[in-house]
Design a protein around this motif. Structure first.
Motif, short mmCIF file in Angstrom:
data_model
loop_
_atom_site.label_atom_id
_atom_site.label_comp_id
_atom_site.label_asym_id
_atom_site.label_seq_id
_atom_site.Cartn_x
_atom_site.Cartn_y
_atom_site.Cartn_z
N PRO A 11 0.80 -1.24 0.00
CA PRO A 11 0.00 0.00 0.00
C PRO A 11 0.83 1.28 0.00
N MET A 12 2.05 1.24 0.55
CA MET A 12 2.91 2.43 0.58
C MET A 12 4.09 2.32 -0.38
N ALA A 13 4.07 1.31 -1.25
CA ALA A 13 5.23 1.02 -2.09
C ALA A 13 5.62 2.19 -2.99
N GLU A 14 4.66 2.97 -3.46
CA GLU A 14 4.97 4.07 -4.38
C GLU A 14 5.69 5.21 -3.68
N TYR A 15 5.68 5.22 -2.37
CA TYR A 15 6.25 6.35 -1.62
C TYR A 15 7.54 6.00 -0.88
N ILE A 16 7.90 4.72 -0.87
CA ILE A 16 9.05 4.26 -0.07
C ILE A 16 10.17 3.79 -0.98
N ASP A 17 11.38 4.29 -0.76
CA ASP A 17 12.54 3.85 -1.55
C ASP A 17 12.89 2.40 -1.23
N PHE A 18 12.97 2.06 0.05
CA PHE A 18 13.26 0.67 0.40
C PHE A 18 12.72 0.36 1.80
N TYR A 19 12.40 -0.90 1.99
CA TYR A 19 11.92 -1.40 3.28
C TYR A 19 12.99 -2.27 3.93
N ILE A 20 13.08 -2.16 5.24
CA ILE A 20 13.88 -3.10 6.04
C ILE A 20 12.93 -4.18 6.55
N VAL A 21 13.20 -5.42 6.20
CA VAL A 21 12.34 -6.53 6.58
C VAL A 21 13.06 -7.36 7.65
N GLY A 22 12.48 -7.43 8.84
CA GLY A 22 13.08 -8.21 9.92
C GLY A 22 13.86 -7.34 10.88
N ASP A 23 14.86 -7.93 11.55
CA ASP A 23 15.68 -7.21 12.53
C ASP A 23 16.57 -6.19 11.82
N GLY A 24 16.67 -4.99 12.39
CA GLY A 24 17.36 -3.93 11.70
C GLY A 24 18.70 -3.48 12.26
N GLU A 25 19.06 -3.95 13.46
CA GLU A 25 20.23 -3.33 14.11
C GLU A 25 21.55 -3.61 13.39
N GLU A 26 21.70 -4.78 12.75
CA GLU A 26 22.90 -5.04 11.95
C GLU A 26 22.75 -4.44 10.56
N LEU A 27 21.56 -4.54 10.03
CA LEU A 27 21.30 -4.10 8.66
C LEU A 27 21.47 -2.59 8.49
N ILE A 28 21.09 -1.82 9.50
CA ILE A 28 21.18 -0.36 9.38
C ILE A 28 22.63 0.09 9.22
#
Length: 275
Positions: A11-28
């Motif tokens: 639903p928000m895909a047109e407005y978001i560059d990318f999504y973080i899916v799952g745990d974010g502390e290492e990914l960020i």
């Protein structure tokens, strides 16, 4: 964007560059490194997003198209893009994902205490609980690590209260050991220890005494529904007797404030459940 609020990203895909899916502390941290590297070589926005899309746990909507014939599952529109995009899982709870220092506000905040994450994920499978499914698998922090982190956080923040945080704190396997160690370490200094709502079927008055330590506040339980019938439907599985015994035990051990959490509007709910 990320977290359970975007469990369905489309639903928000047109407005978001990318999504973080799952745990974010290492990914960020990996995102920051890729972004800095891209800027140093003058990469375009499109090139940066393509680079980020290769990281496990990153979903870039512009590179995918929902397939209306496959339950709107987003399929890659170009070759060599990850499919499916799988959630990122931080395997171990370590010092890197337990903040022990940060801004201490002058004003009183709602959660004016040091938070210690004891467990991530929950395998109870209550049907109303989205995060119980999205945060699997269950991972725990050791009692030794919790004690050490509690001492460091008190020294660096000055908080007078700590709380043990988890989706289902009562299911933490080292709960008694950790609570007793933290209480023994800090109770003489007037530092209290609390927990979020507890499961009535796992309530232990001796453990509760350890948790409240220096001062008794309130006790919180979450029956969720008003009858055993509806609790079975939502897979909560608490009997009336278990709930009453937990409340009675709390009063007998000196607590004078009991809070109960209920939800209304559950599937198959009847007037008797509300009454």
């Amino acid at each position: 964007a990320g977290g359970p609020a975007v469990f369905n990203p489309e639903p928000m895909a047109e407005y978001i560059d990318f999504y973080i899916v799952g745990d974010g502390e290492e990914l960020i941290l990996e995102i920051q490194e890729r972004t800095i590297s891209a800027r140093l070589i003058g990469a375009s926005r499109e090139e940066l997003l393509r680079e980020l899309s290769l990281l496990p746990g990153i979903y870039v909507p512009r590179f995918y198209e929902p397939d209306i014939n496959d339950n709107y599952l987003p399929k890659p529109i170009q070759a060599k893009l990850p499919f499916p995009v799988r959630k990122r899982i931080t395997q171990y709870l370590t010092d890197t994902n337990q903040p022990i220092a940060g801004p201490v506000p002058h004003l009183t905040t709602v959660q004016d205490k040091q938070v210690l994450e004891i467990r991530r994920g929950c395998d109870r499978g209550c049907r109303f609980c989205q995060v119980g499914y999205t945060y699997l698998p269950v991972r725990e922090r050791s009692a030794e690590d919790l004690l050490r982190l509690s001492k460091e956080s008190v020294r660096k923040s000055g908080y007078e209260d700590m709380t043990l945080l988890s989706l289902s704190a009562s299911d933490y396997t080292c709960l008694t050991e950790a609570a007793r160690a933290i209480n023994n370490e800090h109770s003489a200094d007037g530092i209290g220890l609390s927990m979020p709502s507890q499961r009535a079927d796992r309530f232990n008055v001796h453990l509760a005494a350890e948790v409240t330590g220096a001062r008794k506040s309130g006790m919180t339980f979450a029956p969720e529904a008003g009858t055993e019938r509806l609790r079975r439907i939502i897979n909560k599985g608490l009997s009336d007797a278990e709930i009453k015994n937990a409340i009675r035990g709390s009063y007998e051990q000196g607590w004078d404030h009991i809070k109960l959490y209920f939800m209304i509007g559950l599937p198959f709910e009847e007037d008797a459940d509300l009454d």
